[in-house]
Design a protein around this motif. Structure first.
Motif, PDB file in Angstrom:
ATOM      1  N   UNK A   7      57.847  33.415  46.451  1.00  0.00           N
ATOM      2  CA  UNK A   7      56.781  33.515  45.448  1.00  0.00           C
ATOM      3  C   UNK A   7      55.621  34.357  45.968  1.00  0.00           C
ATOM      4  N   UNK A   8      55.250  34.142  47.199  1.00  0.00           N
ATOM      5  CA  UNK A   8      54.159  34.907  47.804  1.00  0.00           C
ATOM      6  C   UNK A   8      54.530  36.385  47.876  1.00  0.00           C
ATOM      7  N   UNK A   9      55.735  36.684  48.344  1.00  0.00           N
ATOM      8  CA  UNK A   9      56.154  38.090  48.482  1.00  0.00           C
ATOM      9  C   UNK A   9      56.264  38.796  47.138  1.00  0.00           C
ATOM     10  N   UNK A  10      56.754  38.108  46.125  1.00  0.00           N
ATOM     11  CA  UNK A  10      56.860  38.728  44.805  1.00  0.00           C
ATOM     12  C   UNK A  10      55.487  39.007  44.207  1.00  0.00           C
ATOM     13  N   UNK A  11      54.556  38.089  44.400  1.00  0.00           N
ATOM     14  CA  UNK A  11      53.190  38.319  43.918  1.00  0.00           C
ATOM     15  C   UNK A  11      52.574  39.495  44.671  1.00  0.00           C
ATOM     16  N   UNK A  12      52.796  39.560  45.985  1.00  0.00           N
ATOM     17  CA  UNK A  12      52.280  40.685  46.771  1.00  0.00           C
ATOM     18  C   UNK A  12      52.893  42.016  46.340  1.00  0.00           C
ATOM     19  N   UNK A  13      54.176  42.011  46.036  1.00  0.00           N
ATOM     20  CA  UNK A  13      54.836  43.246  45.590  1.00  0.00           C
ATOM     21  C   UNK A  13      54.216  43.750  44.293  1.00  0.00           C
ATOM     22  N   UNK A  14      53.942  42.846  43.373  1.00  0.00           N
ATOM     23  CA  UNK A  14      53.313  43.263  42.114  1.00  0.00           C
ATOM     24  C   UNK A  14      51.855  43.641  42.313  1.00  0.00           C
ATOM     25  N   UNK A  15      51.186  43.024  43.285  1.00  0.00           N
ATOM     26  CA  UNK A  15      49.820  43.441  43.625  1.00  0.00           C
ATOM     27  C   UNK A  15      49.828  44.879  44.125  1.00  0.00           C
ATOM     28  N   UNK A  16      50.802  45.200  44.964  1.00  0.00           N
ATOM     29  CA  UNK A  16      50.925  46.572  45.475  1.00  0.00           C
ATOM     30  C   UNK A  16      51.202  47.543  44.335  1.00  0.00           C
ATOM     31  N   UNK A  17      52.074  47.153  43.431  1.00  0.00           N
ATOM     32  CA  UNK A  17      52.387  48.014  42.281  1.00  0.00           C
ATOM     33  C   UNK A  17      51.140  48.284  41.447  1.00  0.00           C
ATOM     34  N   UNK A  18      50.435  47.232  41.059  1.00  0.00           N
ATOM     35  CA  UNK A  18      49.249  47.396  40.214  1.00  0.00           C
ATOM     36  C   UNK A  18      48.161  48.160  40.963  1.00  0.00           C
ATOM     37  N   UNK A  68      39.802  51.700  30.593  1.00  0.00           N
ATOM     38  CA  UNK A  68      40.211  50.305  30.359  1.00  0.00           C
ATOM     39  C   UNK A  68      41.565  50.020  31.009  1.00  0.00           C
ATOM     40  N   UNK A  69      42.473  50.982  30.904  1.00  0.00           N
ATOM     41  CA  UNK A  69      43.788  50.827  31.538  1.00  0.00           C
ATOM     42  C   UNK A  69      43.629  50.728  33.051  1.00  0.00           C
ATOM     43  N   UNK A  70      42.873  51.662  33.624  1.00  0.00           N
ATOM     44  CA  UNK A  70      42.674  51.670  35.078  1.00  0.00           C
ATOM     45  C   UNK A  70      42.006  50.376  35.537  1.00  0.00           C
ATOM     46  N   UNK A  71      40.990  49.943  34.806  1.00  0.00           N
ATOM     47  CA  UNK A  71      40.308  48.690  35.155  1.00  0.00           C
ATOM     48  C   UNK A  71      41.275  47.509  35.066  1.00  0.00           C
ATOM     49  N   UNK A  72      42.101  47.484  34.027  1.00  0.00           N
ATOM     50  CA  UNK A  72      43.088  46.409  33.891  1.00  0.00           C
ATOM     51  C   UNK A  72      44.061  46.386  35.055  1.00  0.00           C
ATOM     52  N   UNK A  73      44.508  47.562  35.478  1.00  0.00           N
ATOM     53  CA  UNK A  73      45.415  47.645  36.631  1.00  0.00           C
ATOM     54  C   UNK A  73      44.724  47.171  37.902  1.00  0.00           C
ATOM     55  N   UNK A  74      43.476  47.610  38.102  1.00  0.00           N
ATOM     56  CA  UNK A  74      42.740  47.249  39.314  1.00  0.00           C
ATOM     57  C   UNK A  74      42.439  45.750  39.375  1.00  0.00           C
ATOM     58  N   UNK A  75      42.001  45.177  38.261  1.00  0.00           N
ATOM     59  CA  UNK A  75      41.709  43.741  38.234  1.00  0.00           C
ATOM     60  C   UNK A  75      42.996  42.945  38.431  1.00  0.00           C
ATOM     61  N   UNK A  76      44.077  43.425  37.850  1.00  0.00           N
ATOM     62  CA  UNK A  76      45.375  42.785  38.069  1.00  0.00           C
ATOM     63  C   UNK A  76      45.705  42.777  39.553  1.00  0.00           C
ATOM     64  N   UNK A  77      45.550  43.922  40.203  1.00  0.00           N
ATOM     65  CA  UNK A  77      45.851  44.024  41.637  1.00  0.00           C
ATOM     66  C   UNK A  77      44.973  43.083  42.457  1.00  0.00           C
ATOM     67  N   UNK A  78      43.702  43.029  42.134  1.00  0.00           N
ATOM     68  CA  UNK A  78      42.785  42.154  42.881  1.00  0.00           C
ATOM     69  C   UNK A  78      43.140  40.677  42.698  1.00  0.00           C
ATOM     70  N   UNK A  79      43.432  40.289  41.459  1.00  0.00           N
ATOM     71  CA  UNK A  79      43.811  38.891  41.204  1.00  0.00           C
ATOM     72  C   UNK A  79      45.120  38.541  41.901  1.00  0.00           C
ATOM     73  N   UNK A  80      46.073  39.463  41.868  1.00  0.00           N
ATOM     74  CA  UNK A  80      47.359  39.186  42.513  1.00  0.00           C
ATOM     75  C   UNK A  80      47.226  39.125  44.029  1.00  0.00           C
ATOM     76  N   UNK A  81      46.423  40.000  44.597  1.00  0.00           N
ATOM     77  CA  UNK A  81      46.200  39.961  46.045  1.00  0.00           C
ATOM     78  C   UNK A  81      45.515  38.664  46.445  1.00  0.00           C
ATOM     79  N   UNK A  82      44.486  38.293  45.703  1.00  0.00           N
ATOM     80  CA  UNK A  82      43.783  37.031  45.971  1.00  0.00           C
ATOM     81  C   UNK A  82      44.705  35.842  45.742  1.00  0.00           C
ATOM     82  N   UNK A  83      45.532  35.943  44.711  1.00  0.00           N
ATOM     83  CA  UNK A  83      46.478  34.867  44.416  1.00  0.00           C
ATOM     84  C   UNK A  83      47.516  34.707  45.512  1.00  0.00           C
TER      85      UNK A  83
END
Length: 162
Positions: A7-18, A68-83
């Motif tokens: 679960x941790x690795x999959x969340x990190x992989x999507x954080x890297x993607x975003x 808005x798209x870029x911000x959505x991607x960046x916030x997604x990445x930050x939340x996923x990294x923190x998560x």
């Protein structure tokens, strides 16, 4: 523990993607900006379609939508990294502790789903008829992204026991 690490690795992989998606859009702004411009302008949809009243041809609005798209991607990445970090810290805890640590990962996954499903499929493909364009149609790519996100969202939110 294997499931928790997965679960941790999959969340990190999507954080890297975003994160890479947002960085790429910032460092090579023009490449995908043209995509947004054409989708919003509806200039490559079927000629004479009845929905052309939806077209946006104002440059500042193209930039606003792209930001808005870029911000959505960046916030997604930050939340996923923190998560992922929260999950890592809770990995040796009880099932309840690990389950509570999923909040930011769940938020990030939900935001990512919003960017790639709502943003690209609902707004882009259906409202602006992106599906009608041969050249500026991002449905296939968006589908791959939001299905990966959805799969991880479902997996991460399976309850963990001790």
């Amino acid at each position: 523990m294997t499931t928790r690490y997965a679960k941790i690795l999959l969340v990190l992989a999507l954080a890297a993607f975003a994160g890479l998606a947002s960085i790429n859009n910032l460092t090579d702004y023009g490449s995908n900006f043209v995509f947004v411009q054409h989708v919003l302008s509806m200039d490559t949809t079927f000629p004479g379609n009845a929905a052309m009243y939806r077209a946006i041809t104002t440059p500042w609005m193209w930039h606003g939508a792209y930001w808005l798209i870029i911000a959505g991607e960046a916030v997604t990445a930050l939340c996923l990294t923190s998560g992922a970090l929260a999950l890592w810290r809770a990995r040796h805890g009880s099932g309840d502790t690990f389950n509570r640590a999923k909040k930011l990962a769940t938020l990030g996954l939900t935001l990512g789903f919003g960017v790639w499903f709502f943003g690209f499929m609902v707004v882009g493909a259906e409202w602006f008829l992106m599906w009608q364009s041969r050249q500026w149609n991002g449905q296939d790519a968006a589908f791959k992204f939001y299905m990966a996100i959805l799969g991880v969202l479902i997996f991460v939110n399976q309850p963990d026991k001790n």
